[in-house]
Scaffold this motif. Structure first.
Motif, mmCIF file in Angstrom:
data_model
loop_
_atom_site.group_PDB
_atom_site.id
_atom_site.type_symbol
_atom_site.label_atom_id
_atom_site.label_comp_id
_atom_site.label_asym_id
_atom_site.label_seq_id
_atom_site.Cartn_x
_atom_site.Cartn_y
_atom_site.Cartn_z
ATOM 1 N N GLY A 247 12.671 -4.518 -1.474
ATOM 2 C CA GLY A 247 13.977 -4.132 -0.956
ATOM 3 C C GLY A 247 13.888 -3.449 0.397
ATOM 4 O O GLY A 247 14.741 -3.654 1.266
ATOM 5 N N ASP A 248 12.861 -2.650 0.589
ATOM 6 C CA ASP A 248 12.685 -1.980 1.884
ATOM 7 C C ASP A 248 12.484 -2.990 3.005
ATOM 8 O O ASP A 248 13.093 -2.883 4.072
ATOM 9 C CB ASP A 248 11.498 -1.020 1.840
ATOM 10 N N LEU A 249 11.642 -3.982 2.775
ATOM 11 C CA LEU A 249 11.403 -5.002 3.796
ATOM 12 C C LEU A 249 12.666 -5.829 4.036
ATOM 13 O O LEU A 249 13.023 -6.106 5.182
ATOM 14 C CB LEU A 249 10.227 -5.899 3.389
ATOM 15 N N ARG A 250 13.364 -6.185 2.972
ATOM 16 C CA ARG A 250 14.618 -6.931 3.115
ATOM 17 C C ARG A 250 15.615 -6.150 3.962
ATOM 18 O O ARG A 250 16.271 -6.700 4.852
ATOM 19 C CB ARG A 250 15.220 -7.257 1.748
ATOM 20 N N ASN A 251 15.730 -4.852 3.723
ATOM 21 C CA ASN A 251 16.675 -4.033 4.482
ATOM 22 C C ASN A 251 16.330 -3.978 5.963
ATOM 23 O O ASN A 251 17.228 -4.022 6.815
ATOM 24 C CB ASN A 251 16.734 -2.618 3.901
ATOM 25 N N VAL A 252 15.057 -3.886 6.301
ATOM 26 C CA VAL A 252 14.646 -3.869 7.706
ATOM 27 C C VAL A 252 14.984 -5.205 8.361
ATOM 28 O O VAL A 252 15.555 -5.249 9.452
ATOM 29 C CB VAL A 252 13.147 -3.544 7.855
ATOM 30 N N LEU A 253 14.641 -6.295 7.700
ATOM 31 C CA LEU A 253 14.902 -7.613 8.283
ATOM 32 C C LEU A 253 16.400 -7.876 8.431
ATOM 33 O O LEU A 253 16.856 -8.335 9.482
ATOM 34 C CB LEU A 253 14.255 -8.714 7.436
ATOM 35 N N ALA A 254 17.172 -7.575 7.399
ATOM 36 C CA ALA A 254 18.604 -7.854 7.441
ATOM 37 C C ALA A 254 19.358 -6.859 8.321
ATOM 38 O O ALA A 254 20.180 -7.253 9.148
ATOM 39 C CB ALA A 254 19.188 -7.844 6.022
ATOM 40 N N TYR B 145 0.856 -1.180 0.000
ATOM 41 C CA TYR B 145 0.000 0.000 0.000
ATOM 42 C C TYR B 145 0.893 1.232 0.000
ATOM 43 O O TYR B 145 1.789 1.334 0.838
ATOM 44 C CB TYR B 145 -0.884 0.037 1.254
ATOM 45 N N ARG B 146 0.656 2.138 -0.921
ATOM 46 C CA ARG B 146 1.433 3.371 -0.994
ATOM 47 C C ARG B 146 2.939 3.098 -1.010
ATOM 48 O O ARG B 146 3.719 3.708 -0.293
ATOM 49 C CB ARG B 146 1.053 4.317 0.127
ATOM 50 N N ALA B 147 3.306 2.108 -1.817
ATOM 51 C CA ALA B 147 4.700 1.755 -2.091
ATOM 52 C C ALA B 147 5.448 1.151 -0.905
ATOM 53 O O ALA B 147 6.674 1.160 -0.875
ATOM 54 C CB ALA B 147 5.469 2.944 -2.658
ATOM 55 N N THR B 148 4.723 0.590 0.083
ATOM 56 C CA THR B 148 5.392 -0.076 1.188
ATOM 57 C C THR B 148 4.504 -1.202 1.727
ATOM 58 O O THR B 148 3.339 -1.316 1.370
ATOM 59 C CB THR B 148 5.767 0.928 2.301
ATOM 60 N N TYR B 149 5.080 -2.028 2.581
ATOM 61 C CA TYR B 149 4.338 -3.140 3.159
ATOM 62 C C TYR B 149 3.314 -2.617 4.170
ATOM 63 O O TYR B 149 3.349 -1.464 4.587
ATOM 64 C CB TYR B 149 5.277 -4.174 3.773
ATOM 65 N N SER B 150 2.392 -3.484 4.565
ATOM 66 C CA SER B 150 1.219 -3.079 5.334
ATOM 67 C C SER B 150 1.533 -2.580 6.746
ATOM 68 O O SER B 150 2.556 -2.918 7.337
ATOM 69 C CB SER B 150 0.229 -4.238 5.438
ATOM 70 N N ALA B 151 0.596 -1.820 7.296
ATOM 71 C CA ALA B 151 0.707 -1.339 8.673
ATOM 72 C C ALA B 151 0.704 -2.512 9.655
ATOM 73 O O ALA B 151 1.359 -2.444 10.698
ATOM 74 C CB ALA B 151 -0.435 -0.378 8.987
ATOM 75 N N SER C 172 17.357 -13.742 -1.110
ATOM 76 C CA SER C 172 17.218 -12.733 -2.164
ATOM 77 C C SER C 172 17.215 -13.396 -3.522
ATOM 78 O O SER C 172 17.874 -14.406 -3.696
ATOM 79 C CB SER C 172 18.376 -11.729 -2.097
ATOM 80 N N PRO C 173 16.513 -12.849 -4.491
ATOM 81 C CA PRO C 173 15.660 -11.683 -4.391
ATOM 82 C C PRO C 173 14.326 -12.047 -3.755
ATOM 83 O O PRO C 173 13.930 -13.204 -3.750
ATOM 84 C CB PRO C 173 15.461 -11.274 -5.848
ATOM 85 N N GLY C 174 13.648 -11.067 -3.237
ATOM 86 C CA GLY C 174 12.314 -11.304 -2.708
ATOM 87 C C GLY C 174 11.321 -11.492 -3.839
ATOM 88 O O GLY C 174 11.618 -11.233 -5.007
ATOM 89 N N LEU C 175 10.148 -11.967 -3.506
ATOM 90 C CA LEU C 175 9.098 -12.175 -4.498
ATOM 91 C C LEU C 175 8.124 -11.001 -4.487
ATOM 92 O O LEU C 175 7.790 -10.461 -3.438
ATOM 93 C CB LEU C 175 8.316 -13.445 -4.189
ATOM 94 N N TYR C 176 7.651 -10.636 -5.671
ATOM 95 C CA TYR C 176 6.600 -9.645 -5.813
ATOM 96 C C TYR C 176 5.657 -10.159 -6.896
ATOM 97 O O TYR C 176 6.084 -10.430 -8.016
ATOM 98 C CB TYR C 176 7.163 -8.283 -6.217
#
Length: 182
Positions: free
Chosen positions: A115-122, A67-73, A131-135
Motif C-alpha cells: 500500500g505504501d508503494l501504491r500510494n507513492v506511485l498514485a 526490508y524493515r516494513a518498506t520497499y528497498s533503498a 490494485s491490489p498489489g502482489l506480495y
C-alpha cells in the motif's frame, strides 16, 4: 494487446532471486496476452538506465524485496530521481503510465508495504496503479527461481490485467493527461 510495452524493474540488491522471479511471472502474463516485455535489474542497470527506459514503455512492474516494513533503498532512490514535471522539472517519464507492484518478503507480516508503494506511485506520480498489489513470502515459491503453481497463476493474471489497463490508459487522452496535484 498489440502495441503495449511493459517494463519490469527489480529493485533487489543483487540480480536474480525471488523478486526477479515474481516480476518475471507478471511479465509472462502480460506477454501471454501479446504485450512486449523487458526486465531491468536496478542492481545491474542503475537508475539512469531505468528512468530512460520509462520513455518507451506503457506500463511498469515495480518489484522490490521488503526490508524493515518498506520497499528497498534502491527503489526509493529510483523514485527520488524520477522527475514528475513539477517545480521546474523538465520531464515526467511516468505520466500517462500504469504500474503494478510486486513486493517479496520472508513472511506475510510485511504485506502492508504494498500500500505504501501504491500510494507513492498514485499520489506523487499520478500513475494508474493496478490494485491490489502482489506480495509473495517464501511460501509462494518452490525455490528461488520458481513460483508455486498458484503464485505463478496469480502473477500471470496480474500481468494480463496490467496489459489491459495499459491499453485502456494508452487509448485515453484524459487518463494520460492526469498529473500530480502538487
Amino acid at each position: 494487446m498489440t502495441g503495449v510495452n511493459v517494463l519490469g524493474v527489480v529493485a533487489g540488491p543483487e540480480p536474480g532471486g525471488r523478486t526477479a522471479t515474481a516480476v518475471a511471472g507478471v511479465l509472462a502474463g502480460a506477454a501471454k496476452v501479446g504485450a512486449s516485455t523487458s526486465l531491468l535489474e536496478l542492481s545491474e542497470s542503475g537508475a539512469d538506465a531505468v528512468i530512460a527506459a520509462f520513455a518507451t514503455t506503457d506500463a511498469v512492474v515495480f518489484g522490490s524485496p521488503v526490508y524493515r516494513a518498506t520497499y528497498s533503498a534502491l527503489l526509493k532512490d529510483l523514485l527520488e530521481r524520477t522527475e514528475r514535471g513539477k517545480w521546474g522539472e523538465k520531464s515526467a517519464p511516468l505520466q500517462g503510465k500504469v504500474a503494478a507492484t510486486v513486493l517479496t518478503g520472508a513472511s506475510g507480516h510485511h504485506f502492508l508495504a504494498v500500500g505504501d508503494l501504491r500510494n507513492v506511485l498514485a499520489g506523487f506520480f499520478a500513475v494508474q496503479v493496478l490494485s491490489p498489489g502482489l506480495y509473495f513470502d517464501h511460501g509462494g515459491y518452490v525455490d528461488r527461481s520458481t513460483l508455486t503453481e498458484d503464485s505463478a497463476a496469480l502473477a500471470a493474471a496480474h500481468g494480463a490485467a496490467l496489459a489491459d489497463l495499459a491499453a485502456a490508459v494508452k487509448s485515453s487522452e484524459a487518463l494520460q493527461a492526469i498529473t500530480p496535484q502538487v
